[in-house]
Design an enzyme around this catalytic site. Structure first.
Site, short mmCIF file in Angstrom:
data_model
loop_
_atom_site.label_atom_id
_atom_site.label_comp_id
_atom_site.label_asym_id
_atom_site.label_seq_id
_atom_site.Cartn_x
_atom_site.Cartn_y
_atom_site.Cartn_z
N LYS A 280 1.30 4.21 -3.05
CA LYS A 280 0.99 5.64 -2.97
C LYS A 280 2.22 6.46 -3.40
O LYS A 280 2.07 7.53 -3.99
CB LYS A 280 0.52 6.01 -1.56
N TYR B 244 0.82 -1.22 0.00
CA TYR B 244 0.00 0.00 0.00
C TYR B 244 0.86 1.27 0.00
O TYR B 244 0.65 2.16 -0.83
CB TYR B 244 -0.93 0.00 1.22
P1 NAP Z 1 -12.79 2.74 1.59
O1 NAP Z 1 -13.92 3.20 2.45
O2 NAP Z 1 -12.32 1.33 1.70
O3 NAP Z 1 -13.15 3.10 0.08
C1 NAP Z 1 -12.38 2.63 -0.98
C2 NAP Z 1 -13.24 2.63 -2.21
O4 NAP Z 1 -12.46 2.15 -3.32
C3 NAP Z 1 -14.46 1.69 -2.08
O5 NAP Z 1 -15.58 2.31 -2.66
C4 NAP Z 1 -14.02 0.48 -2.89
O6 NAP Z 1 -15.11 -0.24 -3.45
C5 NAP Z 1 -13.26 1.18 -3.98
N1 NAP Z 1 -12.46 0.26 -4.79
C6 NAP Z 1 -11.53 -0.62 -4.38
N2 NAP Z 1 -11.07 -1.33 -5.44
C7 NAP Z 1 -11.73 -0.87 -6.53
C8 NAP Z 1 -11.71 -1.18 -7.90
N3 NAP Z 1 -10.93 -2.15 -8.40
N4 NAP Z 1 -12.52 -0.48 -8.74
C9 NAP Z 1 -13.32 0.50 -8.27
N5 NAP Z 1 -13.42 0.82 -6.98
C10 NAP Z 1 -12.62 0.14 -6.13
O7 NAP Z 1 -11.48 3.63 1.85
P2 NAP Z 1 -11.24 5.21 2.01
O8 NAP Z 1 -10.47 5.39 3.25
O9 NAP Z 1 -12.48 5.95 1.78
O10 NAP Z 1 -10.21 5.43 0.81
C11 NAP Z 1 -10.39 6.43 -0.18
C12 NAP Z 1 -9.02 6.92 -0.61
O11 NAP Z 1 -8.37 7.59 0.50
C13 NAP Z 1 -8.06 5.81 -1.02
O12 NAP Z 1 -7.31 6.23 -2.14
C14 NAP Z 1 -7.15 5.66 0.19
O13 NAP Z 1 -5.89 5.12 -0.14
C15 NAP Z 1 -7.05 7.11 0.62
N6 NAP Z 1 -6.59 7.30 1.99
C16 NAP Z 1 -7.36 6.92 3.03
C17 NAP Z 1 -6.91 7.15 4.33
C18 NAP Z 1 -7.72 6.75 5.52
O14 NAP Z 1 -7.24 6.92 6.65
N7 NAP Z 1 -8.94 6.24 5.36
C19 NAP Z 1 -5.67 7.77 4.56
C20 NAP Z 1 -4.91 8.15 3.46
C21 NAP Z 1 -5.38 7.91 2.19
P3 NAP Z 1 -15.83 -1.45 -2.63
O15 NAP Z 1 -16.80 -0.80 -1.69
O16 NAP Z 1 -16.47 -2.24 -3.72
O17 NAP Z 1 -14.75 -2.21 -1.90
#
Ligand code: NAP
Length: 251
Positions: free
Chosen positions: A178, A174
Protein backbone atom coordinates in the site's frame (compact mmCIF):
# COMPACT_ATOMS: atom_id res chain seq x y z
CA UNK A 1 -20.90 5.63 -27.44
CA UNK A 2 -23.42 5.77 -24.61
CA UNK A 3 -24.44 9.03 -22.87
CA UNK A 4 -24.22 7.82 -19.29
CA UNK A 5 -20.81 7.95 -17.62
CA UNK A 6 -19.10 4.59 -17.15
CA UNK A 7 -17.09 3.37 -14.16
CA UNK A 8 -14.98 0.24 -13.75
CA UNK A 9 -14.40 -1.10 -10.25
CA UNK A 10 -11.80 -3.87 -9.97
CA UNK A 11 -12.47 -6.66 -7.46
CA UNK A 12 -16.11 -5.63 -7.21
CA UNK A 13 -17.67 -9.07 -6.73
CA UNK A 14 -17.56 -8.66 -2.94
CA UNK A 15 -16.64 -6.37 -0.07
CA UNK A 16 -15.93 -2.67 -0.45
CA UNK A 17 -15.67 -2.89 -4.25
CA UNK A 18 -19.21 -4.26 -4.51
CA UNK A 19 -20.48 -1.39 -2.36
CA UNK A 20 -18.56 1.18 -4.46
CA UNK A 21 -20.28 -0.31 -7.54
CA UNK A 22 -23.71 0.07 -5.89
CA UNK A 23 -22.98 3.67 -4.88
CA UNK A 24 -21.74 4.67 -8.34
CA UNK A 25 -24.87 3.21 -9.95
CA UNK A 26 -26.89 5.29 -7.48
CA UNK A 27 -24.96 8.34 -8.75
CA UNK A 28 -25.97 7.66 -12.35
CA UNK A 29 -23.09 5.57 -13.67
CA UNK A 30 -23.15 2.40 -15.67
CA UNK A 31 -20.78 0.27 -13.62
CA UNK A 32 -18.55 -2.53 -14.80
CA UNK A 33 -18.20 -5.00 -11.97
CA UNK A 34 -14.66 -6.35 -12.33
CA UNK A 35 -14.26 -9.91 -11.11
CA UNK A 36 -11.58 -12.50 -11.72
CA UNK A 37 -14.30 -15.15 -11.61
CA UNK A 38 -16.96 -14.19 -14.17
CA UNK A 39 -19.79 -16.12 -12.49
CA UNK A 40 -19.20 -14.35 -9.18
CA UNK A 41 -19.07 -11.06 -11.07
CA UNK A 42 -22.38 -11.83 -12.75
CA UNK A 43 -24.02 -12.64 -9.41
CA UNK A 44 -22.66 -9.37 -7.98
CA UNK A 45 -23.83 -7.38 -11.02
CA UNK A 46 -27.35 -8.81 -10.60
CA UNK A 47 -27.25 -7.68 -6.97
CA UNK A 48 -26.17 -4.16 -8.01
CA UNK A 49 -28.97 -3.84 -10.57
CA UNK A 50 -29.73 -3.11 -14.20
CA UNK A 51 -26.98 -0.53 -14.66
CA UNK A 52 -24.23 -2.99 -13.68
CA UNK A 53 -22.42 -5.38 -16.00
CA UNK A 54 -19.95 -8.04 -14.98
CA UNK A 55 -16.55 -8.03 -16.64
CA UNK A 56 -13.95 -10.77 -16.27
CA UNK A 57 -10.82 -9.07 -14.97
CA UNK A 58 -7.85 -10.60 -13.21
CA UNK A 59 -5.49 -7.72 -12.51
CA UNK A 60 -2.48 -10.07 -12.61
CA UNK A 61 -3.32 -11.46 -16.05
CA UNK A 62 -2.34 -9.28 -19.01
CA UNK A 63 -4.61 -11.20 -21.43
CA UNK A 64 -7.59 -10.60 -19.15
CA UNK A 65 -6.70 -6.88 -18.87
CA UNK A 66 -6.35 -6.43 -22.64
CA UNK A 67 -9.62 -8.28 -23.31
CA UNK A 68 -11.46 -6.13 -20.74
CA UNK A 69 -10.12 -2.89 -22.24
CA UNK A 70 -11.19 -4.01 -25.73
CA UNK A 71 -14.63 -4.96 -24.51
CA UNK A 72 -15.19 -1.63 -22.75
CA UNK A 73 -14.24 0.25 -25.93
CA UNK A 74 -16.40 -1.85 -28.21
CA UNK A 75 -19.48 -2.18 -25.98
CA UNK A 76 -19.58 1.18 -24.21
CA UNK A 77 -17.07 3.39 -26.04
CA UNK A 78 -16.17 5.32 -22.91
CA UNK A 79 -14.70 5.11 -19.42
CA UNK A 80 -15.01 7.98 -16.94
CA UNK A 81 -13.97 6.45 -13.63
CA UNK A 82 -11.50 3.72 -12.76
CA UNK A 83 -11.50 2.45 -9.18
CA UNK A 84 -8.45 0.27 -8.53
CA UNK A 85 -9.92 -1.63 -5.62
CA UNK A 86 -8.79 -5.27 -6.03
CA UNK A 87 -6.22 -6.40 -3.50
CA UNK A 88 -5.08 -9.36 -1.44
CA UNK A 89 -3.69 -9.39 2.11
CA UNK A 90 -1.65 -12.57 1.61
CA UNK A 91 -1.65 -15.71 -0.49
CA UNK A 92 -1.83 -18.22 2.35
CA UNK A 93 -4.87 -19.29 4.30
CA UNK A 94 -4.23 -19.16 8.01
CA UNK A 95 -5.78 -22.20 9.62
CA UNK A 96 -5.09 -22.02 13.32
CA UNK A 97 -2.67 -19.13 12.96
CA UNK A 98 -3.32 -15.92 14.86
CA UNK A 99 -2.74 -12.53 13.23
CA UNK A 100 0.23 -12.03 15.59
CA UNK A 101 1.76 -15.37 14.56
CA UNK A 102 1.20 -14.60 10.88
CA UNK A 103 2.76 -11.20 11.35
CA UNK A 104 5.82 -12.79 12.98
CA UNK A 105 6.25 -15.12 9.99
CA UNK A 106 6.21 -12.24 7.53
CA UNK A 107 8.90 -9.93 8.89
CA UNK A 108 11.51 -8.48 6.51
CA UNK A 109 14.04 -10.97 7.91
CA UNK A 110 12.01 -14.11 7.22
CA UNK A 111 9.21 -13.36 4.74
CA UNK A 112 9.00 -15.54 1.66
CA UNK A 113 10.01 -13.52 -1.41
CA UNK A 114 7.34 -15.37 -3.38
CA UNK A 115 4.79 -14.00 -0.93
CA UNK A 116 6.07 -10.42 -1.32
CA UNK A 117 6.04 -10.78 -5.13
CA UNK A 118 2.50 -12.21 -5.18
CA UNK A 119 1.06 -9.45 -3.00
CA UNK A 120 2.82 -6.70 -4.97
CA UNK A 121 1.72 -8.35 -8.24
CA UNK A 122 -1.95 -7.79 -7.34
CA UNK A 123 -1.85 -4.67 -5.16
CA UNK A 124 0.76 -2.62 -7.06
CA UNK A 125 1.70 -3.98 -10.50
CA UNK A 126 -1.93 -4.92 -11.19
CA UNK A 127 -2.92 -1.30 -10.64
CA UNK A 128 -0.23 -0.02 -13.00
CA UNK A 129 -1.17 -2.61 -15.65
CA UNK A 130 -4.90 -1.82 -15.54
CA UNK A 131 -4.29 1.91 -15.53
CA UNK A 132 -1.98 1.70 -18.54
CA UNK A 133 -4.50 -0.41 -20.47
CA UNK A 134 -7.39 1.93 -19.73
CA UNK A 135 -5.71 5.33 -19.99
CA UNK A 136 -6.44 5.70 -23.71
CA UNK A 137 -10.20 5.50 -22.92
CA UNK A 138 -9.90 7.64 -19.77
CA UNK A 139 -8.05 10.35 -21.74
CA UNK A 140 -11.04 10.57 -24.11
CA UNK A 141 -13.49 11.17 -21.22
CA UNK A 142 -14.42 14.78 -20.39
CA UNK A 143 -13.33 14.56 -16.72
CA UNK A 144 -11.87 11.18 -15.86
CA UNK A 145 -11.07 10.14 -12.29
CA UNK A 146 -8.83 7.36 -11.01
CA UNK A 147 -9.20 6.20 -7.41
CA UNK A 148 -6.65 3.84 -5.91
CA UNK A 149 -8.01 2.05 -2.86
CA UNK A 150 -5.08 2.15 -0.47
CA UNK A 151 -4.75 1.87 3.31
CA UNK A 152 -3.52 3.94 6.21
CA UNK A 153 -1.37 0.95 7.20
CA UNK A 154 0.92 1.93 4.32
CA UNK A 155 1.64 5.40 5.71
CA UNK A 156 5.41 5.83 6.16
CA UNK A 157 4.85 8.97 8.20
CA UNK A 158 2.64 7.19 10.73
CA UNK A 159 4.81 4.10 10.91
CA UNK A 160 7.95 6.17 11.46
CA UNK A 161 6.42 7.55 14.65
CA UNK A 162 7.34 5.29 17.63
CA UNK A 163 4.08 6.31 19.30
CA UNK A 164 1.89 4.95 16.46
CA UNK A 165 -0.01 1.98 17.99
CA UNK A 166 -0.32 -0.17 14.84
CA UNK A 167 3.37 0.19 14.01
CA UNK A 168 4.19 -3.40 14.97
CA UNK A 169 2.11 -4.73 12.05
CA UNK A 170 3.92 -2.64 9.40
CA UNK A 171 5.46 -5.35 7.26
CA UNK A 172 7.00 -5.97 3.84
CA UNK A 173 3.94 -7.55 2.19
CA UNK A 174 0.45 -5.97 2.40
CA UNK A 175 1.41 -2.76 4.26
CA UNK A 176 4.44 -2.09 2.05
CA UNK A 177 2.35 -2.82 -1.05
CA UNK A 178 0.00 0.00 0.00
CA UNK A 179 3.01 2.30 0.53
CA UNK A 180 4.09 1.45 -3.03
CA UNK A 181 0.53 2.03 -4.27
CA UNK A 182 0.64 5.49 -2.67
CA UNK A 183 3.87 6.19 -4.57
CA UNK A 184 2.20 5.06 -7.82
CA UNK A 185 -0.73 7.38 -7.04
CA UNK A 186 1.58 10.39 -6.78
CA UNK A 187 3.49 9.37 -9.91
CA UNK A 188 0.26 8.96 -11.91
CA UNK A 189 -1.16 12.24 -10.59
CA UNK A 190 1.99 14.11 -11.61
CA UNK A 191 2.01 12.66 -15.12
CA UNK A 192 -1.70 13.35 -15.64
CA UNK A 193 -1.81 16.80 -13.99
CA UNK A 194 -2.06 18.68 -17.26
CA UNK A 195 -4.86 16.44 -18.60
CA UNK A 196 -7.44 17.15 -15.88
CA UNK A 197 -7.54 13.46 -14.95
CA UNK A 198 -7.45 13.35 -11.16
CA UNK A 199 -5.72 10.47 -9.37
CA UNK A 200 -6.23 10.05 -5.64
CA UNK A 201 -5.78 7.37 -2.99
CA UNK A 202 -8.55 6.46 -0.53
CA UNK A 203 -8.34 4.53 2.71
CA UNK A 204 -11.65 2.80 3.53
CA UNK A 205 -10.84 2.32 7.22
CA UNK A 206 -11.04 -1.01 9.08
CA UNK A 207 -14.04 -2.57 7.35
CA UNK A 208 -15.75 -5.91 7.87
CA UNK A 209 -14.79 -7.92 4.75
CA UNK A 210 -13.21 -11.15 3.62
CA UNK A 211 -9.80 -9.41 3.61
CA UNK A 212 -9.68 -9.38 7.42
CA UNK A 213 -11.90 -12.42 8.10
CA UNK A 214 -14.77 -10.02 8.78
CA UNK A 215 -13.04 -8.62 11.87
CA UNK A 216 -13.30 -5.00 10.66
CA UNK A 217 -15.38 -2.57 12.68
CA UNK A 218 -16.96 -0.53 9.88
CA UNK A 219 -19.72 -1.46 7.44
CA UNK A 220 -18.98 -1.68 3.71
CA UNK A 221 -21.21 1.39 3.26
CA UNK A 222 -18.79 3.33 5.48
CA UNK A 223 -15.76 1.74 3.84
CA UNK A 224 -16.88 2.73 0.33
CA UNK A 225 -17.59 6.37 1.17
CA UNK A 226 -14.20 8.01 0.56
CA UNK A 227 -13.48 6.16 -2.69
CA UNK A 228 -16.90 7.19 -4.01
CA UNK A 229 -16.35 10.83 -3.00
CA UNK A 230 -13.04 10.86 -4.89
CA UNK A 231 -14.64 9.20 -7.94
CA UNK A 232 -17.16 12.05 -8.10
CA UNK A 233 -14.74 14.98 -7.68
CA UNK A 234 -15.65 18.08 -9.64
CA UNK A 235 -13.24 20.17 -11.72
CA UNK A 236 -11.95 22.04 -8.63
CA UNK A 237 -11.22 18.83 -6.74
CA UNK A 238 -7.67 17.86 -5.80
CA UNK A 239 -5.32 15.36 -7.41
CA UNK A 240 -2.45 13.41 -5.87
CA UNK A 241 -4.02 13.16 -2.39
CA UNK A 242 -4.38 10.43 0.23
CA UNK A 243 -7.41 10.54 2.52
CA UNK A 244 -10.08 8.71 4.44
CA UNK A 245 -13.63 9.77 5.29
CA UNK A 246 -12.29 12.00 8.10
CA UNK A 247 -9.90 13.94 5.85
CA UNK A 248 -6.28 13.92 4.61
CA UNK A 249 -3.86 11.17 5.69
CA UNK A 250 -0.08 11.47 5.90
CA UNK A 251 1.79 9.65 3.13
P1 NAP B 1 -12.27 -8.29 -0.15
O1 NAP B 1 -13.68 -8.39 0.31
O2 NAP B 1 -11.35 -9.43 0.08
O3 NAP B 1 -12.28 -7.88 -1.69
C1 NAP B 1 -11.12 -7.88 -2.45
C2 NAP B 1 -11.52 -8.03 -3.89
O4 NAP B 1 -10.33 -8.03 -4.70
C3 NAP B 1 -12.26 -9.35 -4.18
O5 NAP B 1 -13.31 -9.11 -5.08
C4 NAP B 1 -11.17 -10.20 -4.82
O6 NAP B 1 -11.68 -11.18 -5.71
C5 NAP B 1 -10.45 -9.13 -5.60
N1 NAP B 1 -9.17 -9.57 -6.12
C6 NAP B 1 -8.13 -10.11 -5.45
N2 NAP B 1 -7.15 -10.45 -6.32
C7 NAP B 1 -7.59 -10.11 -7.56
C8 NAP B 1 -7.06 -10.20 -8.85
N3 NAP B 1 -5.85 -10.75 -9.09
N4 NAP B 1 -7.79 -9.74 -9.90
C9 NAP B 1 -9.00 -9.19 -9.69
N5 NAP B 1 -9.59 -9.10 -8.49
C10 NAP B 1 -8.88 -9.56 -7.45
O7 NAP B 1 -11.54 -7.03 0.53
P2 NAP B 1 -11.98 -5.51 0.79
O8 NAP B 1 -11.74 -5.23 2.21
O9 NAP B 1 -13.29 -5.24 0.18
O10 NAP B 1 -10.82 -4.76 -0.02
C11 NAP B 1 -11.08 -3.77 -1.00
C12 NAP B 1 -9.94 -2.76 -0.96
O11 NAP B 1 -9.95 -2.06 0.31
C13 NAP B 1 -8.55 -3.38 -1.06
O12 NAP B 1 -7.73 -2.57 -1.87
C14 NAP B 1 -8.05 -3.36 0.38
O13 NAP B 1 -6.64 -3.36 0.46
C15 NAP B 1 -8.64 -2.05 0.84
N6 NAP B 1 -8.72 -1.89 2.29
C16 NAP B 1 -9.54 -2.67 3.03
C17 NAP B 1 -9.61 -2.47 4.40
C18 NAP B 1 -10.52 -3.30 5.26
O14 NAP B 1 -10.48 -3.12 6.49
N7 NAP B 1 -11.34 -4.18 4.71
C19 NAP B 1 -8.84 -1.48 5.03
C20 NAP B 1 -8.00 -0.70 4.24
C21 NAP B 1 -7.95 -0.92 2.88
P3 NAP B 1 -12.08 -12.67 -5.18
O15 NAP B 1 -13.45 -12.54 -4.60
O16 NAP B 1 -12.02 -13.47 -6.44
O17 NAP B 1 -11.06 -13.08 -4.17
Amino acid sequence: MQDKPVALVTGANQGIGLQIAKDLVAHGFTVLVGSRNLERGEAAAREVGREARAIQLDVTDQNSIVAAAKRIRSELGRLDVLVNNAAIAHTRSLPGMTVAEFSKSTRPSNVSLDEVRAVFETNVFGVVAITQALLPLLREAPAARIVNVSSGVGSLTRNSDPAYPSRSIFGPTYAASKTALNAMTVAMAIELESTGIKVNAACPGFTKTNLNNYEGTQTVEEGAREAVRLALLGPDGPTGTFSNADGPLPW
